[in-house]
Design a protein around this motif. Structure first.
Motif, PDB file in Angstrom:
ATOM      1  N   GLY A 177     -14.618  -1.163  -6.110  1.00 42.95           N
ATOM      2  CA  GLY A 177     -15.733  -1.876  -5.514  1.00 42.95           C
ATOM      3  C   GLY A 177     -16.383  -2.830  -6.490  1.00 42.95           C
ATOM      4  N   GLN A 178     -15.840  -2.960  -7.716  1.00 43.73           N
ATOM      5  CA  GLN A 178     -16.398  -3.846  -8.717  1.00 43.73           C
ATOM      6  C   GLN A 178     -15.469  -5.033  -8.958  1.00 43.73           C
ATOM      7  OE1 GLN A 178     -17.807  -1.799 -12.244  1.00 43.73           O
ATOM      8  NE2 GLN A 178     -18.263   0.026 -11.079  1.00 43.73           N
ATOM      9  N   ALA A 179     -14.823  -5.464  -7.899  1.00 43.45           N
ATOM     10  CA  ALA A 179     -13.969  -6.635  -8.011  1.00 43.45           C
ATOM     11  C   ALA A 179     -14.836  -7.881  -8.163  1.00 43.45           C
ATOM     12  CB  ALA A 179     -13.083  -6.758  -6.765  1.00 43.45           C
ATOM     13  N   LEU A 180     -14.176  -9.036  -8.381  1.00 42.98           N
ATOM     14  CA  LEU A 180     -14.908 -10.299  -8.461  1.00 42.98           C
ATOM     15  C   LEU A 180     -15.667 -10.540  -7.165  1.00 42.98           C
ATOM     16  CD1 LEU A 180     -12.152 -12.502 -10.104  1.00 42.98           C
ATOM     17  CD2 LEU A 180     -14.076 -11.373 -11.224  1.00 42.98           C
ATOM     18  N   VAL A 181     -16.797 -11.155  -7.265  1.00 38.60           N
ATOM     19  CA  VAL A 181     -17.634 -11.405  -6.092  1.00 38.60           C
ATOM     20  C   VAL A 181     -16.845 -12.174  -5.041  1.00 38.60           C
ATOM     21  CG1 VAL A 181     -19.718 -12.548  -5.255  1.00 38.60           C
ATOM     22  CG2 VAL A 181     -19.731 -11.378  -7.471  1.00 38.60           C
ATOM     23  N   GLY A 182     -16.890 -11.720  -3.804  1.00 44.75           N
ATOM     24  CA  GLY A 182     -16.168 -12.377  -2.730  1.00 44.75           C
ATOM     25  C   GLY A 182     -14.737 -11.912  -2.581  1.00 44.75           C
ATOM     26  N   ARG A 183     -14.295 -10.993  -3.449  1.00 42.85           N
ATOM     27  CA  ARG A 183     -12.940 -10.461  -3.373  1.00 42.85           C
ATOM     28  C   ARG A 183     -12.970  -9.063  -2.759  1.00 42.85           C
ATOM     29  NH1 ARG A 183      -9.551 -14.780  -4.357  1.00 42.85           N
ATOM     30  NH2 ARG A 183     -10.218 -15.889  -6.223  1.00 42.85           N
ATOM     31  N   GLY A 184     -11.895  -8.726  -2.048  1.00 41.26           N
ATOM     32  CA  GLY A 184     -11.787  -7.363  -1.552  1.00 41.26           C
ATOM     33  C   GLY A 184     -11.483  -6.421  -2.695  1.00 41.26           C
ATOM     34  N   ALA A 185     -12.016  -5.211  -2.628  1.00 40.21           N
ATOM     35  CA  ALA A 185     -11.826  -4.243  -3.700  1.00 40.21           C
ATOM     36  C   ALA A 185     -10.630  -3.364  -3.380  1.00 40.21           C
ATOM     37  CB  ALA A 185     -13.079  -3.399  -3.888  1.00 40.21           C
ATOM     38  N   PHE A 186      -9.454  -3.824  -3.757  1.00 40.50           N
ATOM     39  CA  PHE A 186      -8.239  -3.041  -3.542  1.00 40.50           C
ATOM     40  C   PHE A 186      -7.479  -2.970  -4.856  1.00 40.50           C
ATOM     41  CE2 PHE A 186      -3.673  -2.836  -2.883  1.00 40.50           C
ATOM     42  CZ  PHE A 186      -3.573  -1.689  -2.136  1.00 40.50           C
ATOM     43  N   GLY A 187      -7.040  -1.806  -5.209  1.00 41.90           N
ATOM     44  CA  GLY A 187      -6.251  -1.646  -6.419  1.00 41.90           C
ATOM     45  C   GLY A 187      -5.141  -0.646  -6.197  1.00 41.90           C
ATOM     46  N   SER A 188      -4.073  -0.800  -6.953  1.00 40.71           N
ATOM     47  CA  SER A 188      -2.965   0.136  -6.809  1.00 40.71           C
ATOM     48  C   SER A 188      -2.329   0.423  -8.153  1.00 40.71           C
ATOM     49  CB  SER A 188      -1.910  -0.412  -5.849  1.00 40.71           C
ATOM     50  OG  SER A 188      -1.326  -1.590  -6.366  1.00 40.71           O
ATOM     51  N   LEU A 189      -1.793   1.635  -8.266  1.00 48.66           N
ATOM     52  CA  LEU A 189      -1.039   2.047  -9.442  1.00 48.66           C
ATOM     53  C   LEU A 189       0.343   2.472  -8.980  1.00 48.66           C
ATOM     54  CD1 LEU A 189      -3.591   4.359 -11.300  1.00 48.66           C
ATOM     55  CD2 LEU A 189      -2.992   2.020 -11.907  1.00 48.66           C
TER      56      LEU A 189
ATOM     57  N   SER B 101     -15.839   3.241  -4.276  1.00 42.77           N
ATOM     58  CA  SER B 101     -17.069   3.035  -3.521  1.00 42.77           C
ATOM     59  C   SER B 101     -16.761   2.624  -2.084  1.00 42.77           C
ATOM     60  CB  SER B 101     -17.936   1.966  -4.197  1.00 42.77           C
ATOM     61  OG  SER B 101     -17.236   0.752  -4.301  1.00 42.77           O
ATOM     62  N   ALA B 102     -17.783   2.665  -1.244  1.00 45.35           N
ATOM     63  CA  ALA B 102     -17.624   2.349   0.169  1.00 45.35           C
ATOM     64  C   ALA B 102     -16.997   0.965   0.343  1.00 45.35           C
ATOM     65  CB  ALA B 102     -18.972   2.406   0.874  1.00 45.35           C
ATOM     66  N   GLY B 103     -16.007   0.864   1.195  1.00 47.66           N
ATOM     67  CA  GLY B 103     -15.334  -0.405   1.449  1.00 47.66           C
ATOM     68  C   GLY B 103     -14.158  -0.667   0.535  1.00 47.66           C
TER      69      GLY B 103
ATOM     70  N   GLY C 144     -14.799   5.550  -1.141  1.00 51.70           N
ATOM     71  CA  GLY C 144     -13.950   4.701  -0.323  1.00 51.70           C
ATOM     72  C   GLY C 144     -12.739   5.461   0.178  1.00 51.70           C
ATOM     73  N   VAL C 145     -11.636   4.754   0.346  1.00 50.48           N
ATOM     74  CA  VAL C 145     -10.405   5.350   0.858  1.00 50.48           C
ATOM     75  C   VAL C 145      -9.400   5.459  -0.289  1.00 50.48           C
ATOM     76  CG1 VAL C 145      -8.490   5.102   2.479  1.00 50.48           C
ATOM     77  CG2 VAL C 145     -10.797   4.392   3.152  1.00 50.48           C
ATOM     78  N   GLY C 146      -8.931   6.650  -0.551  1.00 50.89           N
ATOM     79  CA  GLY C 146      -7.980   6.878  -1.631  1.00 50.89           C
ATOM     80  C   GLY C 146      -6.702   7.514  -1.127  1.00 50.89           C
ATOM     81  N   THR C 147      -5.587   7.126  -1.732  1.00 50.13           N
ATOM     82  CA  THR C 147      -4.292   7.680  -1.353  1.00 50.13           C
ATOM     83  C   THR C 147      -3.503   8.035  -2.604  1.00 50.13           C
ATOM     84  OG1 THR C 147      -4.220   6.301   0.641  1.00 50.13           O
ATOM     85  CG2 THR C 147      -2.147   7.281  -0.086  1.00 50.13           C
ATOM     86  N   LEU C 148      -2.998   9.248  -2.646  1.00 55.73           N
ATOM     87  CA  LEU C 148      -2.128   9.697  -3.732  1.00 55.73           C
ATOM     88  C   LEU C 148      -0.802  10.118  -3.123  1.00 55.73           C
ATOM     89  CD1 LEU C 148      -1.580  10.582  -6.690  1.00 55.73           C
ATOM     90  CD2 LEU C 148      -2.539  12.814  -6.074  1.00 55.73           C
ATOM     91  N   GLU C 149       0.287   9.491  -3.597  1.00 59.66           N
ATOM     92  CA  GLU C 149       1.626   9.821  -3.126  1.00 59.66           C
ATOM     93  C   GLU C 149       2.470  10.251  -4.315  1.00 59.66           C
ATOM     94  OE1 GLU C 149       3.042   6.376  -1.164  1.00 59.66           O
ATOM     95  OE2 GLU C 149       1.681   6.567   0.550  1.00 59.66           O
ATOM     96  N   VAL C 150       2.914  11.499  -4.291  1.00 56.67           N
ATOM     97  CA  VAL C 150       3.716  12.052  -5.377  1.00 56.67           C
ATOM     98  C   VAL C 150       5.126  12.271  -4.849  1.00 56.67           C
ATOM     99  CG1 VAL C 150       3.926  13.879  -7.099  1.00 56.67           C
ATOM    100  CG2 VAL C 150       1.657  13.195  -6.273  1.00 56.67           C
ATOM    101  N   GLY C 151       6.038  11.399  -5.269  1.00 53.74           N
ATOM    102  CA  GLY C 151       7.421  11.502  -4.842  1.00 53.74           C
ATOM    103  C   GLY C 151       8.348  11.876  -5.964  1.00 53.74           C
TER     104      GLY C 151
END
Length: 222
Positions: free
Chosen positions: A96-108, A126-128, A152-159
Motif C-alpha cells: 500500500g506504499q506504492a508511488l502515488v497514483g499506482r496500484g499497490a501490487f507486489g509479487s515474489l 494494507s487495505a486495497g 489487504g489480500v495475500g496469497t501464498l503458493e508453495v509448490g
C-alpha cells in the motif's frame, strides 16, 4: 547507477556495478553478479526486480517506515539471495506504499536455489493492496512473522522448496484476506499458525507437508 528505467528497457548490474541513487524500475532491473551488492537507496516502480547468478542483494531500506523495504514490483529470485537488512528488517509485498497514483501490487517468485530472508514478511499489507508469493523451489524465510493477507489480500503458493517462519497468520487484520495453498514442498511454522485471526483465510494442503507448533482456526470475531 540511479534514475528511471523505462517500460520495456532492461538494466543488468554485473560485478563491479553499483547503485548510487534511487531507482524507479518501470522496466526490468536485473542483478546478475557473483558478489554482494549493497543498496542503501530506494528501488521502486512498476516493473521487475530480478536476482540471478549467485548474487547476494542486500537492501537496507530508506523508506518512511524505519528498517522497512517496500517492493511493489514483480521480484524474482532465481539464484542467489535477497536479504532485507540481513534478516533484521521487514519486507512488505503489496504494502500500500506504492508511488502515488499506482496500484499497490507486489509479487515474489522463488525458483531454482533462490532465497529470500527477512524478519517479517507481509503479503497484502494494507487495505486495497495485493501481495503474492510463489515458492516452487529454494527458500522463503521469515525469522519472525509471516502475514498472508494482513489488511489487504495475500496469497501464498508453495509448490516446492521450503517456507520457514516462526509464526504465520492467514487473514491477520479485520478486512484482510489470505489464502495459503501447499501442493508440494514444506511449510514449517516453528511456533504456530493462525488461520483467520480477525480477517479471513482458507488453508489448502493438497500434497506437501506442513508442520506447526500449534494451530488455531478463527481467533477473533471477523
Amino acid at each position: 547507477m540511479g534514475g528511471t528505467i523505462a517500460p520495456g528497457d532492461r538494466v543488468v548490474l554485473r560485478d563491479g556495478a553499483s547503485v548510487t541513487g534511487n531507482v524507479v524500475a518501470n522496466g526490468a532491473l536485473e542483478v546478475d553478479r557473483t558478489t554482494l551488492l549493497l543498496v542503501t537507496s530506494t528501488i521502486s516502480g512498476t516493473g521487475a526486480l530480478l536476482v540471478t547468478n549467485s548474487a547476494a542483494l542486500f537492501l537496507s531500506g530508506t523508506t518512511a517506515a524505519p528498517n522497512t523495504v517496500v517492493l511493489n514490483l514483480a521480484t524474482t529470485v532465481s539464484a542467489g539471495t535477497l536479504f532485507i537488512r540481513s534478516g533484521t528488517g521487514i519486507l512488505r509485498v503489496g504494502s500500500g506504499q506504492a508511488l502515488v497514483g499506482r496500484g499497490a501490487f507486489g509479487s515474489l517468485a522463488i525458483v531454482g536455489d533462490g532465497e529470500i530472508d527477512s524478519r517479517d514478511i507481509y503479503l497484502g499489507f494494507s487495505a486495497g493492496s495485493r501481495g503474492t508469493a510463489a515458492v516452487d523451489d529454494g527458500t522463503l524465510r521469515s525469522r519472525d512473522f509471516l502475514y498472508v493477507g494482513h489488511g489487504g489480500v495475500g496469497t501464498l503458493e508453495v509448490g516446492g522448496g521450503l517456507v520457514r517462519n516462526k509464526w504465520a497468520l492467514i487473514g491477520s487484520e479485520a478486512g484482510g484476506s489470505g489464502t495459503a495453498t501447499i501442493t508440494s514442498g514444506t511449510w514449517w511454522n516453528e511456533s504456530g499458525l493462525t488461520v483467520g485471526a480477525t480477517g479471513t483465510g482458507p488453508l489448502h494442503v493438497e500434497g506437501g507437508p506442513g508442520t506447526s507448533g500449534w494451530s488455531e482456526i478463527g481467533e477473533a470475531a471477523g
